[in-house]
Write a protein that holds these residues in place. Structure first.
Motif, PDB file in Angstrom:
ATOM      1  N   GLN A   1      -6.836  -5.536   6.095  1.00 37.62           N
ATOM      2  CA  GLN A   1      -6.606  -6.455   4.978  1.00 37.62           C
ATOM      3  C   GLN A   1      -5.190  -6.286   4.467  1.00 37.62           C
ATOM      4  O   GLN A   1      -4.642  -5.195   4.494  1.00 37.62           O
ATOM      5  CB  GLN A   1      -7.559  -6.136   3.823  1.00 37.62           C
ATOM      6  CG  GLN A   1      -8.998  -6.461   4.123  1.00 37.62           C
ATOM      7  CD  GLN A   1      -9.899  -6.004   2.985  1.00 37.62           C
ATOM      8  OE1 GLN A   1      -9.425  -5.620   1.938  1.00 37.62           O
ATOM      9  NE2 GLN A   1     -11.190  -6.053   3.225  1.00 37.62           N
ATOM     10  N   GLY A   2      -4.627  -7.372   3.954  1.00 40.96           N
ATOM     11  CA  GLY A   2      -3.313  -7.296   3.311  1.00 40.96           C
ATOM     12  C   GLY A   2      -2.222  -6.875   4.283  1.00 40.96           C
ATOM     13  O   GLY A   2      -2.454  -6.724   5.482  1.00 40.96           O
ATOM     14  N   SER A   3      -1.058  -6.659   3.724  1.00 41.05           N
ATOM     15  CA  SER A   3       0.055  -6.264   4.588  1.00 41.05           C
ATOM     16  C   SER A   3       0.219  -4.743   4.507  1.00 41.05           C
ATOM     17  O   SER A   3      -0.098  -4.134   3.496  1.00 41.05           O
ATOM     18  CB  SER A   3       1.340  -6.933   4.107  1.00 41.05           C
ATOM     19  OG  SER A   3       1.731  -6.353   2.872  1.00 41.05           O
ATOM     20  N   PRO A   4       0.708  -4.141   5.582  1.00 45.28           N
ATOM     21  CA  PRO A   4       0.914  -2.686   5.558  1.00 45.28           C
ATOM     22  C   PRO A   4       1.821  -2.259   4.407  1.00 45.28           C
ATOM     23  O   PRO A   4       1.610  -1.184   3.832  1.00 45.28           O
ATOM     24  CB  PRO A   4       1.572  -2.395   6.910  1.00 45.28           C
ATOM     25  CG  PRO A   4       1.237  -3.551   7.775  1.00 45.28           C
ATOM     26  CD  PRO A   4       1.050  -4.733   6.878  1.00 45.28           C
ATOM     27  N   GLU A   5       2.787  -3.072   4.018  1.00 45.97           N
ATOM     28  CA  GLU A   5       3.686  -2.698   2.915  1.00 45.97           C
ATOM     29  C   GLU A   5       2.892  -2.525   1.626  1.00 45.97           C
ATOM     30  O   GLU A   5       3.086  -1.563   0.894  1.00 45.97           O
ATOM     31  CB  GLU A   5       4.781  -3.768   2.693  1.00 45.97           C
ATOM     32  CG  GLU A   5       5.789  -3.915   3.826  1.00 45.97           C
ATOM     33  CD  GLU A   5       5.210  -4.606   5.056  1.00 45.97           C
ATOM     34  OE1 GLU A   5       4.409  -5.561   4.898  1.00 45.97           O
ATOM     35  OE2 GLU A   5       5.528  -4.188   6.185  1.00 45.97           O
TER      36      GLU A   5
END
Lengths: 141, 553
Positions: B48-52
């Motif tokens: 889910q989401g971005s790694p950042e």
């Protein structure tokens, strides 16, 4: 006549707050059809015996993980005897070394259960033992 | 050589799924130890989401990957074995033994009388003195406990809650008597009363006055004992009492957020006290679930502190934690196997980025540990640190599809619990209603049933059993004289101290209960006046009342 239900007091003597075992066993005994009263925490031997008397129980089960069993268990027994409840079935469990279990079993405790005990086996033990005692009472009467 | 046509094996996710569905599996439940169903495989589609946003870098928001840029390249975790039994003198010897074997911090286990705010000569305490920890009833006992141990150099953790502010006062006063400035002492006092009502049950007074004293500790320490961790917000006892991993995570963080609200309500700036809050988690047997739990905890805390409470200091966002391996996972049957269980649990804590670690000893389902068992437990940490090369890379499981999915899932489960707790009016009303206690109890019963029905397997208990095996390990016994010695010491203390000074210090506490003074300051004065723990606690019980637990059974 409706079947007589076994009445059990599950008790926590002393300052020990570990109640996972006591509450789990209380729930299981209830699932097995027994009427279970749980004392709550931090009870003195006299308080436990008094509740046992008020609730007119057949069984007193003590749970302790504080290491104070050799002090507190016999004192609960004495308090019960002093109230004329020497016939109540006494069992217990917790972190109790084997030698101490054997010693307590010679001091009026019917059986001590250690960690890893199957809770159904505790219920079965209580049912058999109470049935045996009731049968004895019946034949005495 | 003959030309062979490559076999056209079916490829891709659907083919894999079909092969899996067609195959026979072992016929056990594929769930985490908390009962969460697990997929047979995790992949990029589970992220889910971005790694950042989700991960960042070690030492950076949201700290999923750890709180230090260097992690264990800079410094290994602190190996901190919890110890205490008998008298202060005996525990002092065990401390010196552990420090002599390479342990790097101290951790004090108190006996039940101390945990409950009672003196060793109290009638309620017969048979309990020195049993599960050390008996500390007064400043003189604390001085004996740290005799020959430089309090300006060691860091000390004290597992004490109801009477935590009083024991901290003894510690501060003890440092002063050693000639050490409290401004440089380092350590942690558990001081987490909320989880006492929920799970551990060593309370002193009801929640509101208890929270007021905790806020007193936060305030006093931020000014005068700035290197002290004022609360160790603990999931350990919640888990040991039977909760799932998600409940441990959620209830602990909910408690932590409650302490933050109380600090702010006292008028402190969140960045004044939040950097001194630390955490304490269990490391249970489910390896990946535990690693995910530690990672999720860091991320949730960072987000809450920055985004909801407006903390600006990155140290306020960082969730630093101590870990203890799971006492409940140890078995009385075949106790040597506990060494192996503990090693896996310790490894999960390290891969999850813990700051300090206690490893349990193999014999703890039978009694307090022997020196031999304690040494093996400490050596287990040393093997992890020195031999298996896992301390070189930060967050080594970051990016694992499974661990990331589990981390996300635990975060979502915790958020759902936060909403539920809020719906019930917050943490204290939920305690009063027995909500946490019931949730934990239900999970405990459900796990017990899973083991008894064979759905969860425990080696030596419901599989690979050996019948009634005889115990071949030596047990640690507490000397029966401990209680008598402690009673005699207290009798001497009461006879020799300045009675007027002691009475005045207790009176100052009594008035301080109602006039808004900082009670920790008054406890330190009372410690110097040789007032005992039981005497101080009795004043608090009289002024604030005693706590009565709600019935859930």
């Amino acid at each position: 006549m409706s079947e007589r239900r076994i009445r059990v007091l599950v008790a926590k003597p002393g300052l020990d707050g570990h109640d996972r075992g006591a509450k789990t066993v209380a729930s299981v005994l209830r699932d097995h059809g027994m009427e279970v009263v749980y004392t709550g925490l931090h009870k003195t031997p006299a308080m436990i015996a008094e509740i046992a008397l008020q609730e007119d129980v057949d069984v007193v089960g003590l749970s302790i993980l504080s290491g104070a069993h050799m002090e507190l268990f016999p004192r609960v027994r004495e308090e019960l005897v002093s109230r004329g409840m020497e016939r109540v079935l006494m069992v217990g469990g917790g972190i109790i070394p084997k030698d101490d279990m054997a010693a307590l079993e010679g001091q009026g405790f019917a059986k001590l259960f250690g960690p890893g005990t199957n809770t159904d086996s505790i219920a079965e033990y209580i049912k058999e033992e109470v049935a045996r005692r009731w049968a004895e009472e019946g034949s005495e009467a | 050589m003959t030309d062979t046509q490559p076999i056209q094996a079916p490829e891709g996710r659907e083919a894999w799924r079909a092969a899996l569905d067609a195959a026979k599996t072992r016929g056990v439940e594929f769930t985490s130890i908390s009962g969460t169903p697990l997929e047979p495989l995790y992949g990029p589609e589970d992220l889910q989401g971005s790694p950042e946003d989700q991960l960042g870098y070690p030492g950076q928001f949201p700290f999923t990957r750890g709180v230090h840029p260097t992690m264990y390249r800079g410094r290994l975790w602190t190996m901190r074995q919890f110890a205490g039994f008998g008298t202060a003198r005996e525990t002092n010897e065990r401390f010196k033994f552990l420090l002599g074997h390479g342990q790097t911090g101290l951790s004090v286990a108190f006996d039940f009388p101390t945990l409950m705010g009672r003196d060793a000569d109290d009638e309620m305490c017969r048979g309990e003195v020195g049993q599960v920890g050390v008996a500390i009833s007064c400043l003189a006992d604390m001085e004996q406990l740290f005799d020959g141990i430089p309090m300006g150099e060691v860091s000390t953790s004290m597992t004490i809650n109801g009477p935590a502010p009083i024991l901290l006062a003894f510690y501060i006063a003890c440092a002063e008597r050693q000639g050490v400035d409290p401004a440089i002492i380092r350590g942690t006092v558990q001081n987490d009363i909320l989880k006492e009502y929920q799970a551990q049950h060593a309370w002193l007074v009801p929640p509101e006055p208890a929270l007021r004293m905790i806020t007193d500790v936060m305030e006093y320490c931020s000014a005068r004992v700035p290197k002290w961790n004022t609360i160790s917000i603990s999931g350990y006892h919640i888990r040991e009492a039977g909760s799932t991993a998600a409940q441990e995570l959620a209830f602990t963080l909910a408690n932590g957020l409650e302490y933050v609200r109380r600090g702010i309500a006292r008028g402190m700036d969140v960045d004044e006290f939040a950097p001194r809050l630390s955490f304490f988690f269990d490391s249970h047997l489910d390896f990946f679930e535990e690693i995910a739990k530690f990672r999720a905890a860091r991320r949730i805390w960072a987000r809450k502190l920055r985004d909801e409470f407006g903390a600006k200091d990155p140290r306020s966002w960082m969730l630093r934690f101590h870990t203890q391996t799971a006492g409940v996972s140890l078995t009385a049957q075949q106790p040597e196997n506990n060494i192996v269980r503990t090693a896996f649990e310790a490894l999960a804590a390290v891969l999850g980025g813990t700051q300090s670690l206690h490893t349990n000893s193999m014999d703890e389902t039978l009694s307090l540990p022997t020196e031999k068992a304690v040494k093996i437990a400490l050596r287990t940490q040393q093997v992890i640190a020195e031999e298996i090369e896992v301390a070189h890379v930060a967050d080594p499981l970051g990016g694992s599809y499974f661990v990331e999915a589990m981390t996300d899932r635990l975060e979502a489960e915790a958020e759902a619990y936060f909403t539920e707790i809020e719906r019930r009016g917050g943490v204290v009303p939920s305690i009063d209603a027995g909500y946490f206690q019931k949730e934990i109890h239900d999970s405990a019963v459900s796990y017990q049933r899973a083991v008894e029905r064979g759905r969860k397997r425990v080696v030596g208990v419901n599989c690979y059993t050996e019948g009634e095996e005889e115990l071949e390990i030596e047990l640690h016994r507490i000397r029966p004289e401990v209680e008598q010695e402690a009673r005699a010491n207290l009798a001497r203390l009461r006879a020799e101290r300045d009675p007027q000074r002691a009475e005045a210090a207790l009176q100052a506490i009594r008035t301080g209960c109602h006039d808004g003074s900082n009670l920790l300051e008054r406890f330190v004065a009372a410690a110097h006046a040789d007032c005992t723990l039981g005497e101080i606690a009795q004043v608090l019980r009289e002024e604030f009342g005693e706590y009565v637990e709600p019935k859930i059974l």
